[in-house]
Motif scaffolding. Sequence first.
Motif, short mmCIF file in Angstrom:
data_model
loop_
_atom_site.label_atom_id
_atom_site.label_comp_id
_atom_site.label_asym_id
_atom_site.label_seq_id
_atom_site.Cartn_x
_atom_site.Cartn_y
_atom_site.Cartn_z
N ALA A 54 0.82 -1.21 0.00
CA ALA A 54 0.00 0.00 0.00
C ALA A 54 0.85 1.26 0.00
O ALA A 54 0.44 2.30 -0.53
N GLY A 84 1.66 2.06 -3.51
CA GLY A 84 0.53 2.30 -4.38
C GLY A 84 0.41 1.22 -5.45
O GLY A 84 1.22 0.30 -5.52
N VAL A 85 -0.61 1.35 -6.28
CA VAL A 85 -0.84 0.36 -7.33
C VAL A 85 0.18 0.57 -8.45
O VAL A 85 0.27 1.65 -9.02
N LEU A 109 -4.31 4.87 2.76
CA LEU A 109 -3.54 4.41 1.59
C LEU A 109 -4.23 3.23 0.90
O LEU A 109 -4.00 2.99 -0.29
N LEU A 162 -7.25 2.96 0.12
CA LEU A 162 -8.32 3.38 -0.80
C LEU A 162 -7.89 3.33 -2.25
O LEU A 162 -8.71 3.09 -3.14
N ASP A 163 -6.60 3.55 -2.51
CA ASP A 163 -6.10 3.55 -3.89
C ASP A 163 -6.26 2.20 -4.56
O ASP A 163 -6.30 2.09 -5.79
N LEU A 164 -6.39 1.13 -3.74
CA LEU A 164 -6.44 -0.21 -4.30
C LEU A 164 -7.81 -0.55 -4.87
O LEU A 164 -7.99 -1.60 -5.51
N HIS A 165 -8.81 0.35 -4.68
CA HIS A 165 -10.13 0.14 -5.29
C HIS A 165 -10.01 0.08 -6.81
O HIS A 165 -10.82 -0.59 -7.47
N ARG A 166 -9.02 0.75 -7.35
CA ARG A 166 -8.89 0.83 -8.81
C ARG A 166 -8.59 -0.53 -9.44
O ARG A 166 -8.71 -0.70 -10.66
#
Length: 450
Positions: free
Chosen positions: A108, A111-112, A145, A147-151
């Motif tokens: 996380a 990031g992605v 952090l 939340l970015d993984l929803h993508r």
Amino acid sequence: MGDVEDIEPVEAPTPPLLGAVAIVGFPNVGKSTLVNRLTATRAAVVHETPGVTRDRKELVCEWAGKRFLLVDTGGVDVADPTPITRSIAAQARAAVEEADLVLLVVDARAGVTPGDEEVAQILREARKPVLVLANKIDDPSAEALALDLHRLGLGEPLPVSGLHGTGTGDLLDRVVAELEALRPLGRPGLPEDAIRVAVLGRPNVGKSSLVNALLGRERVIVSDVPGTTRDAIDSVLEHGGRTFVLVDTAGLRRKRRHRQGIEYYSELRALEAAERADVALVLIDASEGIVEQDLAVADVARKAECSTLVVLSKWDATRIAVDDVRGELRRRLRQRPPFIAVSSHTGRGLERLLDTVAQLFDRHVARIPTAELNRALADLRAARQPPARGAKRLNLLYGAQIRVRPPRFRLFVNDPGLVTRDYGYWVENELRERFGLDGVPVSIDFVRRA
């Protein structure tokens, strides 16, 4: 020569496994650290170097009285064209295919990344239930952090920290709930008479090739590069009505104290595999002959109290005479192990190898009747005069077997201080020969008669 109890506690039946959970992700996102945290072990090799985990490794995870299989895999990097990385990715895909639930681990803090998106695409195509884990969130204040993984489009990310354990309890609750909802067929535990077989040898003698040949599929990664296997890998095999648990291990080097980092921990796993095995296959590269390092590996098996079978691998590429091998093994190895020549390439000797392992295991767990043992001791008294000190001579009175798996005997004498090293070895070898215990570790306690 302490007392050994002959009573083993009765264990409660092991509950069936709920299912298999594969843990996947891009290299170096913390998968093995998370596996160790979830299983409360150090079974997975962890190191800051990316790509440490290569084969897939299966571990039983227990939570709230429920058990499931957790499958650690190597990092999947689709863009890396090297053969070893492709093999790692193939192993991860196989783990996903066999799993009931998949845990996708993402760093996380980083990031992605494009690598995470490639792994997510593989999982979407596999159509398996997936939980996305936002790993390395060591502080609750950093949970945003995740939340970015929803993508990634695979559902609500779960913030966890494999290093500190944050969120892992909630994760295990969710995993158990998912598996119970899926209701896959319960995976039975191993039978009590399952034969645990550790495959030992120095690097690059053909251990992984042998395991793959026995299983008939690419279960562990095979490469010409020494040291490819870094973990102990368990695989279950059925043959002739018997269950075998094959454990492929990292290559053992003679001077282990000089090893550091990954090599040190990989070899530690190999030693642990030997300690929980019943039978050790000590692989020797027949094309190179027996070297000192092979003898050191055989000694590891002996100290771990494994019954030992020497396997001459790559037999299709050698011209060594069988009689030469037999004489050298009996002269240099204390357990006098049997040996068998095989070829993973042609399949020669593989079926006979498993039959021989089963026979060796049966002797490993056998109990010799007390009457037969004492008849043998009477013959030993008649065959060789016991040692003496001054006017006092050793008297070998009677004995009994006090343990199996492996066998241990308690022999009662008038004075244990009169037993010499030479005489003790002679008694051991005579019992081994009389009761067909070649290759089986025989322990003897000489104790004073009360």
